[in-house]
Enzyme design. Structure first.
Site, PDB file in Angstrom:
ATOM      1  CE1 TYR A 170      -3.869   2.189   0.522  1.00 47.92           C
ATOM      2  CE2 TYR A 170      -2.635   3.243   2.191  1.00 47.92           C
ATOM      3  CZ  TYR A 170      -3.770   3.495   1.641  1.00 47.92           C
ATOM      4  OH  TYR A 170      -4.398   4.331   1.568  1.00 47.92           O
ATOM      5  CG  ASP A 183       5.876   3.566   1.140  1.00 47.20           C
ATOM      6  OD1 ASP A 183       5.796   4.357   2.113  1.00 47.20           O
ATOM      7  OD2 ASP A 183       4.353   3.462   0.567  1.00 47.20           O
ATOM      8  CE  LYS A 213       0.661   4.796   8.332  1.00 51.92           C
ATOM      9  NZ  LYS A 213       0.708   4.047   6.996  1.00 51.92           N
TER      10      LYS A 213
HETATM   11  C1  LIG Z   1       0.112   4.454   5.717  1.00 57.38           C
HETATM   12  C2  LIG Z   1       0.854   4.245   4.499  1.00 57.38           C
HETATM   13  C3  LIG Z   1       0.936   5.154   3.285  1.00 57.38           C
HETATM   14  C4  LIG Z   1       0.001   6.264   3.097  1.00 57.38           C
HETATM   15  O1  LIG Z   1       0.059   7.433   4.098  1.00 57.38           O
HETATM   16  P1  LIG Z   1      -1.282   8.123   4.756  1.00 57.38           P
HETATM   17  O2  LIG Z   1      -0.513   9.352   5.541  1.00 57.38           O
HETATM   18  O3  LIG Z   1      -2.410   7.256   4.899  1.00 57.38           O
HETATM   19  O4  LIG Z   1      -1.628   8.905   3.249  1.00 57.38           O
HETATM   20  C5  LIG Z   1       1.871   4.997   2.213  1.00 57.38           C
HETATM   21  N1  LIG Z   1       2.619   4.160   2.416  1.00 57.38           N
HETATM   22  C6  LIG Z   1       2.772   3.048   3.447  1.00 57.38           C
HETATM   23  C7  LIG Z   1       3.729   2.047   3.521  1.00 57.38           C
HETATM   24  C8  LIG Z   1       1.755   3.241   4.438  1.00 57.38           C
HETATM   25  O5  LIG Z   1       1.838   2.335   5.228  1.00 57.38           O
END
Ligand SMILES: *Cc1c(COP(=O)(O)O)cnc(C)c1O
Length: 429
Positions: A144, A239, A267
């Site tokens: 994701y 990511d 995060k």
């Molecule tokens: C949470 C998450 C996102 C998206 O971040 P948001 O602040 O919710 O837009 C992207 N990549 C990873 C790996 C994530 O866990």
């Protein structure tokens, strides 16, 4: 334990918010039941509207790595807030934040702040396309990267939880530029790359996946991807929205010893305020506007309240790296305890863990990608989730999510969690 107030809040919420929530996984739709409405949190505990206390294994999906309402962060926010909440003009705070991140992550030369992980990943892809002049990207099933259109193809987290195959609203054109293959399958990537020579701008990956439960990269996998990228002029994007400042000070890059070309954060970087960032090597990041023509902007990017919160938390993690070690030790203690308890039941299970990320899949084979995560007994996980919640332990409400430990968890909290696990398994098996 009564949750009457949460029940009535949920009814009320649904009258004015789609599904009653502002982010889908919060709705408990896959595990069933009523989502708890939270009124406050401190340290390792969440308190719901009815006053029930829960040991928190979500940590706001990562940011609360040192516990909720962490005093240095709260104090810094309070002190900053009196100087106004936004200016729409640059501040020294943003420089200090960028300098701090650069000192923690050696291969980041330039970094741009945004307001979410989604924005960070979306922008990193635009940079990769602008830099390479190519259109396609490769992402992995079950990873994701936020909710930007191009990432909602075979995505993890909520998209997987709700079993959404194609997301209405994402055009066929956008979807066609997103190539996907299974996590941990290097040969599949080689095949895609060979079939799309000179067309792939970037490979984007969660270096440790956390959106299909916790899934580790197999030995040699990331290095293999790095090699393919180098050979084909493809940018390798990590990511690190989950792994950044969690798996190590320098994130998964440091922990796993692999250099990415671009890296995205979210995060932990905002300590619970809306912050994301994307950065990387100078020659690549120089395409970003106003240096280059890859336009990217944000009215609230680098917001002073968000910056001081993130800066304060990252400073602590930078100056006291043993804190991450402590959380990892707690996670290993939990893992060993869960292992003993699960083994005694005779039910098939897999525990995947790295650093302070951990998850359980009720599976009789190793869980290494989305297919094996999806093939696990996730009905059972849903029952287990509720049995734990009833006992005051708040796990992520889906088997397709990693648990995140925080350093406010005490030995007693971990032992209470293990006892709850024992009782919960007796109840649901
Ligand atoms: C949470 C998450 C996102 C998206 O971040 P948001 O602040 O919710 O837009 C992207 N990549 C990873 C790996 C994530 O866990």
């Amino acid at each position: 334990m009564t949750i009457q107030k949460s029940e009535s809040l949920f009814q009320r919420a649904q009258q004015s918010i789609p599904g009653g929530v502002n982010s889908p996984v919060r709705a408990f739709k896959s595990v069933g039941g009523t989502p708890l409405f939270i009124s406050k949190a401190k340290g390792a505990y969440l308190y719901d509207a009815d006053g029930n206390r829960y040991i928190d294994y979500i940590a706001s999906w990562g940011p609360m790595i040192l516990g909720h309402a962490y005093e240095p962060v709260i104090k810094a926010i309070q002190e900053q807030a009196v100087y106004s909440t936004s200016y729409g003009a640059p501040t020294e705070l943003e420089i200090r934040m960028a300098e701090l991140i650069k000192s923690m992550v050696p291969n980041v030369d330039l970094i741009r702040m945004v307001s979410s992980g989604t924005e960070a990943c979306m922008s990193a892809i635009r940079v990769a396309r602008g830099y390479t002049g190519r259109n396609k990207i490769i992402k992995f099933e079950g990873c994701y990267h936020g909710h930007a259109d191009s990432f909602l193809v075979k995505a993890g987290s909520g998209v997987a939880t709700f079993n959404i195959q194609t997301v209405p609203g994402v055009t066929a054109g956008v979807a066609a530029d997103t190539l996907t293959c299974a996590y941990n399958d290097l040969a599949a990537v080689e095949k895609l790359v060979n079939e799309n020579k000179q067309q792939i701008a970037a490979i984007i990956i969660e270096p440790v996946a956390g959106n299909m439960g916790c899934i580790l990269p197999e030995s040699g996998y990331l290095a293999g991807l790095r090699k393919i990228c180098d050979a084909e002029g493809i940018l390798f994007i990590f990511d690190e929205v989950m792994t950044g400042f969690r798996l190590a000070k320098g994130g998964a890059q440091e922990r796993l010893g692999i250099d990415a070309d671009l890296v995205t954060y979210g995060k932990v970087i905002g300590a619970g305020m809306p912050v994301g960032a994307f950065g990387g090597k100078k020659h690549i990041m120089e395409v970003v506007s106003p240096l280059g023509n890859v336009y990217q902007a944000g009215t609230l990017s680098g917001n002073p309240i968000a910056m001081i919160a993130g800066y304060t938390l990252l400073t602590v993690l930078n100056e006291q790296p043993q804190l991450l070690q402590e959380i990892e030790e707690k996670t290993i203690y939990l893992k060993d305890g869960l292992d003993t308890i699960l083994a005694a039941t005779g039910i098939p299970y897999v525990i995947n863990q790295l650093g302070s990320m951990i998850s359980i899949h009720f599976s009789d084979r190793p869980v290494t990608d989305f297919a094996t995560a999806a093939a696990a007994n996730n009905q059972l996980f849903n029952k287990f989730f509720h049995a734990m919640l009833k006992r005051g332990v708040y796990l992520p409400p889906s088997a397709f999510e990693s648990w995140f430990l925080n350093n406010a968890l005490t030995q007693e909290d971990l032992d209470v969690t293990l006892q709850a696990t024992k009782e919960s398994l007796e109840e649901v098996l």
